[in-house]
Design a protein around this motif. Structure first.
Motif, PDB file in Angstrom:
ATOM      1  N   ALA A  20       0.832  -1.204   0.000  1.00  0.00           N
ATOM      2  CA  ALA A  20       0.000   0.000   0.000  1.00  0.00           C
ATOM      3  C   ALA A  20       0.865   1.253   0.000  1.00  0.00           C
ATOM      4  CB  ALA A  20      -0.934  -0.008   1.207  1.00  0.00           C
ATOM      5  N   GLU A  21       1.932   1.239   0.772  1.00  0.00           N
ATOM      6  CA  GLU A  21       2.825   2.400   0.841  1.00  0.00           C
ATOM      7  C   GLU A  21       3.490   2.649  -0.505  1.00  0.00           C
ATOM      8  OE1 GLU A  21       2.842  -0.154   2.917  1.00  0.00           O
ATOM      9  OE2 GLU A  21       1.996   0.766   4.733  1.00  0.00           O
ATOM     10  N   ASP A  22       3.939   1.581  -1.150  1.00  0.00           N
ATOM     11  CA  ASP A  22       4.579   1.709  -2.453  1.00  0.00           C
ATOM     12  C   ASP A  22       3.581   2.192  -3.505  1.00  0.00           C
ATOM     13  OD1 ASP A  22       6.759   1.312  -4.374  1.00  0.00           O
ATOM     14  OD2 ASP A  22       5.582  -0.395  -5.093  1.00  0.00           O
ATOM     15  N   ALA A  23       2.357   1.656  -3.455  1.00  0.00           N
ATOM     16  CA  ALA A  23       1.336   2.086  -4.403  1.00  0.00           C
ATOM     17  C   ALA A  23       1.023   3.567  -4.238  1.00  0.00           C
ATOM     18  CB  ALA A  23       0.070   1.249  -4.218  1.00  0.00           C
ATOM     19  N   ALA A  65       1.486   6.419  -6.955  1.00  0.00           N
ATOM     20  CA  ALA A  65       0.335   7.217  -7.361  1.00  0.00           C
ATOM     21  C   ALA A  65       0.624   8.710  -7.236  1.00  0.00           C
ATOM     22  CB  ALA A  65      -0.883   6.837  -6.519  1.00  0.00           C
ATOM     23  N   ARG A  66       1.269   9.100  -6.159  1.00  0.00           N
ATOM     24  CA  ARG A  66       1.592  10.524  -5.983  1.00  0.00           C
ATOM     25  C   ARG A  66       2.584  11.003  -7.034  1.00  0.00           C
ATOM     26  NH1 ARG A  66       1.615  10.295   0.635  1.00  0.00           N
ATOM     27  NH2 ARG A  66      -0.466  11.231   0.900  1.00  0.00           N
ATOM     28  N   ALA A  67       3.543  10.162  -7.381  1.00  0.00           N
ATOM     29  CA  ALA A  67       4.493  10.528  -8.428  1.00  0.00           C
ATOM     30  C   ALA A  67       3.784  10.678  -9.764  1.00  0.00           C
ATOM     31  CB  ALA A  67       5.603   9.479  -8.520  1.00  0.00           C
ATOM     32  N   ALA A  68       2.836   9.787 -10.041  1.00  0.00           N
ATOM     33  CA  ALA A  68       2.084   9.873 -11.290  1.00  0.00           C
ATOM     34  C   ALA A  68       1.244  11.138 -11.338  1.00  0.00           C
ATOM     35  CB  ALA A  68       1.197   8.638 -11.444  1.00  0.00           C
TER      36      ALA A  68
END
Length: 294
Positions: free
Chosen positions: A44-47, A51-54
Motif C-alpha cells: 500500500a505504501e509503495d502504491a 500514485a503521488r508521483a504519477a
C-alpha cells in the motif's frame, strides 16, 4: 490526442480475480489512441508513492481499478490537486463508486472514465492529514472490522457478517464524546458514523441522506441497544429505513471530533487509528470522473 490515464491497480481485488479483468478495461480505455499506463504497488505504501508521483506528472486522470480501499488510497494522491479521479469498481465492496452512479460493469465504468465528465465533490480530512471519500466508522462497526481483519475466512461480505455476530456476543455500549461544530455531547452509544457519502460495507446505507457535494458531514449515532433489538434493526440499514428508530439520531456538521476509549476508527474500510480524531469537510477537494447528475 487525449491525455494519459494512469491506472492504479489492486491485484488482490475480488480475491485476486480482478487481474484477468484488467486487459479488457485497458483496451477500452486505449480506444481512439489514448495513452494508458498501469501502476501496481508492491505494498500500500509503495502504491501510494507511485500514485503521488504519477499525479505530480500531471496526467489526465488517476484511475483506481479496485474497491473502496484502493479508492481511499487514490484519494490521498489526488485530493486538492485538480487531477481527476476515475474509478473502475473491481472490488468486493464498491460503495464510493455506487454513490456517484458509476456502473458496476467494468467496461461501462471504463466508458465513464473515457467520457471525461468531471463531477466536483467534497472530501473529509482528518487531523492526521488523511482524507476519506465515504464513511468513517467508530464503535461496534469498527470493532467488527478489526475482528474481520484477523479472520482468514470466509471470503467477502460473509466474513464481515460472521465477525459481526461474534462481536455482538461480547459487545457493551461505549462512552463516546462527540463534538459537532464546537458543540459537545457525551453518552453511551453502540456506534458513531461520519459520512460524506451514504453507504459502506457493500451496500449498508448507514447515512442515506448524505450528499457528497453539500459541504457537510452526516453524523449518525446509534444509542445503547440490546443485541436482539440490534439484530432486528440491522436489516433495515440496507434499505436506509433505520433512521426512524428511537435509538438512532442523525445530525450534520462541518467539523467533527470523536473520542471513546479503546476504539479504532476506520474510513472507506481502511484503518485510521485510535480515537480521539477530528475530521472536517473540505468542499470541492475531489474532481471525479462520473456520470452527469440528473
Amino acid at each position: 490526442m487525449p491525455g494519459e490515464l494512469v491506472l492504479l491497480v489492486n491485484p488482490a481485488a475480488r480475491g485476486g480475480r480482478s487481474s484477468r479483468l484488467l486487459d479488457p478495461v485497458v483496451r477500452r480505455l486505449r480506444a481512439g489512441g489514448r495513452p494508458v499506463s498501469v501502476v501496481v504497488g508492491a505494498s500500500a505504501e509503495d502504491a501510494l508513492e507511485r500514485a503521488r508521483a504519477a499525479v505530480a506528472a500531471g496526467p489526465e486522470a488517476l484511475v483506481a481499478f479496485g474497491g473502496d480501499g484502493l479508492v481511499h488510497l487514490a484519494v490521498q494522491a489526488v485530493a486538492g490537486t485538480g487531477v481527476p479521479l476515475g474509478v473502475i469498481p473491481a472490488g468486493t465492496g464498491n460503495d464510493i463508486a455506487a454513490a456517484f452512479g458509476i456502473p458496476r460493469d467494468l467496461r461501462a465504468a471504463a466508458d465513464v472514465v473515457a467520457a471525461g465528465a468531471v463531477r466536483v465533490a467534497d472530501l473529509a480530512r482528518t487531523d492526521g492529514g488523511e482524507w476519506f471519500a465515504g464513511v468513517m466508522a467508530c464503535g461496534f462497526d469498527s470493532k467488527v472490522n478489526e475482528r474481520a481483519n484477523r479472520m482468514t475466512g470466509p471470503p467477502g461480505a460473509a466474513r464481515y457478517l460472521l465477525a459481526m455476530l461474534r462481536e455482538l456476543r461480547a459487545f457493551a455500549p461505549i462512552p463516546f464524546t462527540v463534538t459537532l461544530d464546537g458543540e459537545t455531547s457525551a453518552g453511551e452509544a453502540t456506534l458513531v458514523a461520519v459520512a460524506n457519502t451514504g453507504s459502506y460495507g457493500a451496500g449498508m446505507r448507514v447515512c442515506p441522506q448524505a450528499e457528497p457535494d453539500d459541504g457537510l458531514l452526516d453524523v449518525l449515532t446509534v444509542g445503547p441497544m440490546p443485541a436482539a433489538a440490534f439484530l432486528r434493526v440491522f436489516p433495515r440499514v440496507y434499505r436506509g429505513t433505520h433512521l426512524g428508530h428511537p435509538a438512532i439520531t442523525a445530525r450534520r456538521a462541518r467539523r467533527v471530533t470523536i473520542d471513546a476509549p479503546g476504539v479504532i476508527a476506520y474510513a472507506d474500510g481502511e484503518r485510521l487509528g485510535p480515537l480521539p480524531l477530528t475530521c472536517e469537510i473540505v468542499p470541492g477537494a475531489l474532481r471525479l470522473l462520473a456520470p452527469p447528475t440528473v
